[in-house]
Motif scaffolding. Sequence first.
Motif, PDB file in Angstrom:
ATOM      1  N   LYS A 179      -2.219 -14.682  -6.108  1.00 49.12           N
ATOM      2  CA  LYS A 179      -1.947 -14.284  -4.716  1.00 49.12           C
ATOM      3  C   LYS A 179      -3.221 -13.758  -4.096  1.00 49.12           C
ATOM      4  CE  LYS A 179       1.153 -11.217  -2.157  1.00 49.12           C
ATOM      5  NZ  LYS A 179       2.196 -10.206  -2.281  1.00 49.12           N
ATOM      6  N   SER A 195      -0.676 -13.134   2.688  1.00 45.34           N
ATOM      7  CA  SER A 195       0.349 -13.989   3.253  1.00 45.34           C
ATOM      8  C   SER A 195       1.684 -13.250   3.353  1.00 45.34           C
ATOM      9  CB  SER A 195       0.506 -15.236   2.365  1.00 45.34           C
ATOM     10  OG  SER A 195       1.520 -16.063   2.857  1.00 45.34           O
ATOM     11  N   GLY A 196       2.277 -13.288   4.557  1.00 47.78           N
ATOM     12  CA  GLY A 196       3.553 -12.612   4.765  1.00 47.78           C
ATOM     13  C   GLY A 196       3.438 -11.216   5.329  1.00 47.78           C
ATOM     14  N   HIS A 197       2.244 -10.627   5.248  1.00 49.40           N
ATOM     15  CA  HIS A 197       2.033  -9.289   5.807  1.00 49.40           C
ATOM     16  C   HIS A 197       1.848  -9.385   7.313  1.00 49.40           C
ATOM     17  CE1 HIS A 197       0.650  -6.943   1.971  1.00 49.40           C
ATOM     18  NE2 HIS A 197       1.741  -7.659   1.782  1.00 49.40           N
ATOM     19  N   ARG A 198       2.591  -8.581   8.049  1.00 50.21           N
ATOM     20  CA  ARG A 198       2.542  -8.639   9.502  1.00 50.21           C
ATOM     21  C   ARG A 198       1.823  -7.454  10.134  1.00 50.21           C
ATOM     22  NH1 ARG A 198       8.689  -9.227  10.724  1.00 50.21           N
ATOM     23  NH2 ARG A 198       8.020  -9.241  12.892  1.00 50.21           N
ATOM     24  N   ASN A 215      -0.569 -15.963  13.421  1.00 49.40           N
ATOM     25  CA  ASN A 215      -0.540 -16.126  11.962  1.00 49.40           C
ATOM     26  C   ASN A 215      -0.910 -14.821  11.247  1.00 49.40           C
ATOM     27  OD1 ASN A 215      -3.232 -15.943  12.511  1.00 49.40           O
ATOM     28  ND2 ASN A 215      -3.832 -17.872  11.517  1.00 49.40           N
ATOM     29  N   SER A 216      -0.931 -13.738  12.000  1.00 47.21           N
ATOM     30  CA  SER A 216      -1.228 -12.374  11.527  1.00 47.21           C
ATOM     31  C   SER A 216      -2.705 -12.106  11.282  1.00 47.21           C
ATOM     32  CB  SER A 216      -0.432 -12.020  10.262  1.00 47.21           C
ATOM     33  OG  SER A 216       0.933 -11.928  10.557  1.00 47.21           O
ATOM     34  N   LEU A 256       3.166  -5.192   4.207  1.00 46.43           N
ATOM     35  CA  LEU A 256       4.326  -6.067   4.383  1.00 46.43           C
ATOM     36  C   LEU A 256       5.369  -5.446   5.296  1.00 46.43           C
ATOM     37  CD1 LEU A 256       6.029  -8.548   3.548  1.00 46.43           C
ATOM     38  CD2 LEU A 256       6.810  -7.233   1.571  1.00 46.43           C
TER      39      LEU A 256
END
Lengths: 109, 113
Positions: free
Chosen positions: B1, B27-30, B71-72, B95
């Motif tokens: 990751k 990835s996935g963290h906003r 895309n953050s 996250l």
Amino acid sequence: EDQVTQSPEALRLQEGESSSLNCSYTVSGLRGLFWYRQDPGKGPEFLFTLYSAGEEKEKERLKATLTKKESFLHITAPKPEDSATYLCAVQANDYKLSFGAGTTVTVRA
Amino acid sequence: KAGVTQTPRYLIKTRGQQVTLSCSPISGHRSVSWYQQTPGQGLQFLFEYFSETQRNKGNFPGRFSGRQFSNSRSEMNVSTLELGDSALYLCASSLAATGGGYTFGSGTRLTVV
């Protein structure tokens, strides 16, 4: 204004000599207290999050505790690889993270 | 990751110039936040973005600005650079909407001459 005070500024330990780092804080509504480790030239590495008084977290030789006014990071039987700067931060209800100045720990073999 | 990626790692700029730093969160963290770290002041909060909206701002002059894309990914801009802007600029992502454990990048070392 949120304030975080860490003590001592520096700590020199002999390998195996346990000690504690202190983080005292004042914050308008504590959302969480964080401990990080930072090595020279690198970004802080997350260690623990504590959310409420009485909470404790452990990871290898490190143990973090939280009261309503302060947090302690206990280092048990440290090794030279535990040498780093340890940072404490508090997150208030407005999501801001306020960091302390850090405690630089040096562990001699 | 993959972790938090900051580019460039090192930057040398002349006083008066402007600079843009980039941060790609996990990835996935906003949530993405920015910090300035100097030997004298320690780590100081610049601003935080969540889902493209600036949720909070620290006590820095308006020369410091940022934005977050859909895309953050986030960028930080400093205009009219001053010598005192020399520092390690760190980006952190999380996250949870409520913050939680932040993962930091390795930082961009900015030197203003």
